[in-house]
Design a protein around this motif. Structure first.
Motif, PDB file in Angstrom:
ATOM      1  N   ARG A   1       0.837  -1.211   0.000  1.00 20.12           N
ATOM      2  CA  ARG A   1       0.000   0.000   0.000  1.00 20.12           C
ATOM      3  C   ARG A   1       0.866   1.254   0.000  1.00 20.12           C
ATOM      4  N   ALA A   2       1.887   1.287   0.847  1.00 23.98           N
ATOM      5  CA  ALA A   2       2.766   2.458   0.899  1.00 23.98           C
ATOM      6  C   ALA A   2       3.474   2.679  -0.433  1.00 23.98           C
ATOM      7  N   MET A   3       3.925   1.590  -1.062  1.00 20.94           N
ATOM      8  CA  MET A   3       4.589   1.719  -2.365  1.00 20.94           C
ATOM      9  C   MET A   3       3.613   2.194  -3.437  1.00 20.94           C
ATOM     10  N   ARG A   4       2.390   1.675  -3.394  1.00 20.32           N
ATOM     11  CA  ARG A   4       1.387   2.095  -4.389  1.00 20.32           C
ATOM     12  C   ARG A   4       1.048   3.574  -4.248  1.00 20.32           C
ATOM     13  N   LEU A   5       0.818   4.035  -3.036  1.00 23.60           N
ATOM     14  CA  LEU A   5       0.483   5.436  -2.831  1.00 23.60           C
ATOM     15  C   LEU A   5       1.628   6.354  -3.247  1.00 23.60           C
ATOM     16  N   GLU A   6       2.850   5.916  -2.957  1.00 24.78           N
ATOM     17  CA  GLU A   6       4.005   6.726  -3.342  1.00 24.78           C
ATOM     18  C   GLU A   6       4.147   6.789  -4.856  1.00 24.78           C
ATOM     19  N   ASP A   7       3.937   5.685  -5.543  1.00 25.13           N
ATOM     20  CA  ASP A   7       3.998   5.685  -7.007  1.00 25.13           C
ATOM     21  C   ASP A   7       2.924   6.579  -7.607  1.00 25.13           C
ATOM     22  N   GLU A   8       1.716   6.560  -7.024  1.00 22.93           N
ATOM     23  CA  GLU A   8       0.636   7.384  -7.549  1.00 22.93           C
ATOM     24  C   GLU A   8       0.952   8.865  -7.417  1.00 22.93           C
ATOM     25  N   LEU A   9       1.544   9.269  -6.302  1.00 24.18           N
ATOM     26  CA  LEU A   9       1.890  10.670  -6.113  1.00 24.18           C
ATOM     27  C   LEU A   9       3.025  11.098  -7.035  1.00 24.18           C
ATOM     28  N   ILE A  10       3.972  10.183  -7.229  1.00 26.40           N
ATOM     29  CA  ILE A  10       5.091  10.500  -8.125  1.00 26.40           C
ATOM     30  C   ILE A  10       4.596  10.670  -9.550  1.00 26.40           C
ATOM     31  N   LYS A  11       3.662   9.825 -10.006  1.00 29.16           N
ATOM     32  CA  LYS A  11       3.103   9.946 -11.354  1.00 29.16           C
ATOM     33  C   LYS A  11       2.325  11.242 -11.531  1.00 29.16           C
ATOM     34  N   LYS A  12       1.719  11.730 -10.459  1.00 32.99           N
ATOM     35  CA  LYS A  12       0.993  13.001 -10.515  1.00 32.99           C
ATOM     36  C   LYS A  12       1.921  14.192 -10.311  1.00 32.99           C
ATOM     37  N   GLN A  13       3.230  13.882 -10.213  1.00 35.59           N
ATOM     38  CA  GLN A  13       4.254  14.904 -10.026  1.00 35.59           C
ATOM     39  C   GLN A  13       4.003  15.704  -8.746  1.00 35.59           C
ATOM     40  N   GLN A  14       3.559  15.005  -7.739  1.00 37.38           N
ATOM     41  CA  GLN A  14       3.378  15.608  -6.434  1.00 37.38           C
ATOM     42  C   GLN A  14       4.447  15.072  -5.486  1.00 37.38           C
ATOM     43  N   ARG A  15       4.812  15.888  -4.538  1.00 32.86           N
ATOM     44  CA  ARG A  15       5.842  15.469  -3.584  1.00 32.86           C
ATOM     45  C   ARG A  15       5.236  14.482  -2.594  1.00 32.86           C
ATOM     46  N   PRO A  16       5.774  13.268  -2.535  1.00 32.06           N
ATOM     47  CA  PRO A  16       5.189  12.269  -1.627  1.00 32.06           C
ATOM     48  C   PRO A  16       5.370  12.664  -0.163  1.00 32.06           C
ATOM     49  N   ASP A  17       4.297  12.604   0.593  1.00 31.32           N
ATOM     50  CA  ASP A  17       4.342  12.797   2.033  1.00 31.32           C
ATOM     51  C   ASP A  17       3.498  11.692   2.661  1.00 31.32           C
ATOM     52  N   LEU A  18       4.121  10.544   2.822  1.00 30.71           N
ATOM     53  CA  LEU A  18       3.398   9.352   3.211  1.00 30.71           C
ATOM     54  C   LEU A  18       3.863   8.848   4.573  1.00 30.71           C
ATOM     55  N   PHE A  19       3.978   9.768   5.485  1.00 29.84           N
ATOM     56  CA  PHE A  19       4.446   9.397   6.818  1.00 29.84           C
ATOM     57  C   PHE A  19       3.534   8.345   7.450  1.00 29.84           C
ATOM     58  N   ALA A  20       2.221   8.541   7.307  1.00 31.91           N
ATOM     59  CA  ALA A  20       1.268   7.616   7.925  1.00 31.91           C
ATOM     60  C   ALA A  20       1.365   6.226   7.309  1.00 31.91           C
ATOM     61  N   ALA A  21       1.439   6.170   5.948  1.00 31.43           N
ATOM     62  CA  ALA A  21       1.482   4.877   5.262  1.00 31.43           C
ATOM     63  C   ALA A  21       2.732   4.087   5.635  1.00 31.43           C
ATOM     64  N   TRP A  22       3.894   4.738   5.632  1.00 29.76           N
ATOM     65  CA  TRP A  22       5.121   4.034   5.965  1.00 29.76           C
ATOM     66  C   TRP A  22       5.218   3.761   7.469  1.00 29.76           C
ATOM     67  N   SER A  23       4.573   4.597   8.273  1.00 26.92           N
ATOM     68  CA  SER A  23       4.547   4.335   9.707  1.00 26.92           C
ATOM     69  C   SER A  23       3.775   3.052  10.008  1.00 26.92           C
ATOM     70  N   ILE A  24       2.691   2.828   9.253  1.00 21.29           N
ATOM     71  CA  ILE A  24       1.930   1.583   9.431  1.00 21.29           C
ATOM     72  C   ILE A  24       2.820   0.387   9.136  1.00 21.29           C
ATOM     73  N   TYR A  25       3.635   0.481   8.080  1.00 23.40           N
ATOM     74  CA  TYR A  25       4.549  -0.628   7.767  1.00 23.40           C
ATOM     75  C   TYR A  25       5.558  -0.831   8.894  1.00 23.40           C
ATOM     76  N   ALA A  26       6.139   0.257   9.400  1.00 27.83           N
ATOM     77  CA  ALA A  26       7.125   0.129  10.483  1.00 27.83           C
ATOM     78  C   ALA A  26       6.507  -0.524  11.713  1.00 27.83           C
ATOM     79  N   VAL A  27       5.273  -0.143  12.042  1.00 28.04           N
ATOM     80  CA  VAL A  27       4.594  -0.704  13.213  1.00 28.04           C
ATOM     81  C   VAL A  27       4.289  -2.190  13.006  1.00 28.04           C
ATOM     82  N   THR A  28       3.745  -2.529  11.839  1.00 34.57           N
ATOM     83  CA  THR A  28       3.411  -3.939  11.584  1.00 34.57           C
ATOM     84  C   THR A  28       4.667  -4.807  11.513  1.00 34.57           C
TER      85      THR A  28
END
Length: 549
Positions: free
Chosen positions: A185-212
């Motif tokens: 999920r974190a990788m997918r969201l980051e790819d989607e933001l990069i394709k939209k040429q937006q700066r990725p800010d996915l602290f929550a998504a990657w934090s979920i991975y770190a916690v799990t």
């Protein structure tokens, strides 16, 4: 995959039916099977006592009843901190998360076999929403592949085995699913933001991975290799470039491992202690038996009626299973994006590679190597689910009919396996405790039985396991270091549990008795003390003369 987006109504009803059956089988006859050697260690850790404390209390040469074991098999006057500390001191390769949850659970529902196994059965239900989430992230379809995957997991014999074990492995499977899905999920969201040429800010998504990831590490130490598999996948998917995704992944993984550092310090300390005290002349075992066992286990993913003996039928099952699994993986690689098949292949292969490591560790990981294959089983089931979900939609009606028949066969095999499993006294995963029901039957049939054993090797845990099956009339005389026991005269039937030849011969000589083996398998033997035949014949003759006079 557009044709996979919506499942027909018949498939939805089938999935619901199989899910219902899977849930029922998980909670059916939880107390029927032998409570194994490894499961007794689970309750020992929950109790907060160490093995040394239990041995000093029970293996002291006194005659005791089965009620004496209860103090070391569940919640007692010790507290939660004692449970954690005994794991850290004696069994650090088993992290504390499951044992903490189990102690809290048993504090509410009691110390029975049904209570502790029902926790695993309940945790096993979390597998279904977690595998749905993982399939959604992996295959990007709403129901077809996730639904088929849920159905396969519900009636998979290998999943049923761990959903009814009083051990941490079913919780580990849940954490593998969660960490894998959160990574994708974190990788997918980051790819989607990069394709939209937006700066990725996915602290929550990657934090979920770190916690799990941290939760998975605190569940089972082998999660470290799941993290390695995730790392290989992320770096390979980025084509070995230090991209933003790779940097963010490394940071999240570092946070997860830092959270695990307090327990990792105990693991490292135990490992070096073992290296210092280990016999350096011991040769390492070969990886080949592990791989042979793994290939044997593959057939049990879909069909398992506990076939122990090698025969033509078991070989046929293995060949069919290997062929079907091999084709599923081949089809996956041929028809999906490389990011899809790469993830599944890595999940199957990477956790198998370091399987010689347990041979280098202290003896706190009991049982066979089978639990280490859980990630591989998961990857194989995902590949099969994709194959089935794809083929029941593709091709002509005759081609689809063949795949309908294959699906029906898998369902029948799974239901038959679950039915046989639910009514069995023991199963292949019980290991050294597999023969305990037969031993208990032999001892329970006698009038005034006494069971003698020592604490060497696996005897300690297996005596605990056997105590669950023996009647209250059975008494125990347990010693340490093969001391010669003082056998009271009041017992009519005296049994020796897995004695060494030397110890047994010394007992024979001291008491002028002979021993007859009453049970033996590849793990242990049970002997019964008896008077020599000539002495018995004289006793019978004397009793006959007395009665006639």
């Amino acid at each position: 995959m557009r044709h996979l987006k919506f499942a027909p109504s018949w498939l939805r009803f089938l999935i619901i039916f199989l899910l219902t059956m899977g849930i029922l089988f998980r909670f059916f006859n939880l107390d029927t099977k032998v409570f194994s050697h490894d499961e007794t260690y689970t309750l020992l850790r929950i109790s907060g006592y160490t093995r040394t404390e239990a041995q000093n209390k029970l293996f002291n040469g006194s005659v005791i009843g089965k009620e004496s074991f209860a103090q070391f098999q569940g919640v007692n006057q010790k507290n939660l901190n004692d449970t954690i500390m005994t794991l850290a001191r004696e069994d650090s390769l088993h992290p504390p998360l499951y044992y903490v949850i189990a102690r809290l659970w048993m504090g509410v529902f009691g110390n029975s076999v049904t209570a502790i196994r029902s926790l695993s059965a309940l945790i096993g239900l979390l597998v279904f929403p977690c595998v749905y989430w993982l399939c959604r992230e992996l295959f990007n379809v709403p129901l077809s592949v996730p639904g088929v995957a849920i159905a396969l997991m519900a009636i998979s014999p290998i999943q049923l085995v761990y959903a009814q074990e009083a051990q941490e492995y079913i919780l580990w499977l849940v954490t593998i699913l969660l960490s894998s899905a959160s990574l994708l999920r974190a990788m997918r969201l980051e790819d989607e933001l990069i394709k939209k040429q937006q700066r990725p800010d996915l602290f929550a998504a990657w934090s979920i991975y770190a916690v799990t990831l941290a939760i998975s590490l605190y569940t089972f130490i082998w999660s470290g290799f799941i993290a390695v598999a995730h790392g290989i996948y992320v770096i390979t998917a980025a084509r070995f470039q230090l991209s933003q995704t790779v940097r963010t992944y490394l940071l999240a993984s570092l946070v997860g491992f830092l959270a695990f550092m307090p327990w990792l310090a105990a693991v490292i300390g135990d490992f070096f202690q073992f290296l210092i005290s280990a016999d350096k002349t011991t040769t390492q075992s070969s990886l080949m038996p592990v791989l042979e066992f793994f290939f044997m286990q593959l057939s049990r993913i879909f069909f398992d009626i506990d076939l122990r003996l090698e025969n033509s039928f078991s070989y046929l099952i293995k060949i069919i299973s290997l062929t079907f699994i091999g084709y599923s993986i081949y089809f996956l690689c041929q028809t999906t994006n490389y990011k899809v098949w790469l993830f599944i292949i890595i999940l199957i292969v990477v956790p198998i590679l370091p399987l010689r490591i347990p041979d280098l560790m202290p003896g706190s990981i009991q049982s066979s190597t089978d639990p280490y294959f859980i990630p591989s089983y998961l990857g194989i089931q995902l590949a099969v689910a994709y194959l089935l979900a794809t083929q029941i939609y593709n091709g002509s009606m005759s081609r689809r009919s063949i795949w309908y028949a294959i699906v029906a066969l898998l369902i029948i095999c799974g239901l038959i396996s679950s039915k046989v499993n639910s009514q069995a006294e023991t199963w292949w995963n019980k290991g050294i405790s597999d023969g305990n029901p037969q031993v208990a039957q032999i001892i329970n049939q006698t009038t005034r039985p006494l069971l003698i054993s020592d604490a060497l090797g696996n005897n300690y845990g297996n005596i605990f396991s056997l105590s669950y099956l023996l009647k209250p009339k059975v008494q125990f005389l347990l010693v340490q270091n093969q001391k010669i026991p003082k056998i009271p005269d009041r017992f009519a039937d005296v049994f020796l549990f897995n004695p060494s030849d030397t110890w047994r011969e010394i007992i024979e000589k001291k008491y002028s008795l002979k021993t007859d083996v009453v049970y033996s398998d590849k793990y242990y033997s049970v002997w019964k003390l008896a008077k020599p035949r000539s002495v018995r014949q004289r006793d019978i003759l004397r009793k006959t003369k007395l009665s006639s006079s």
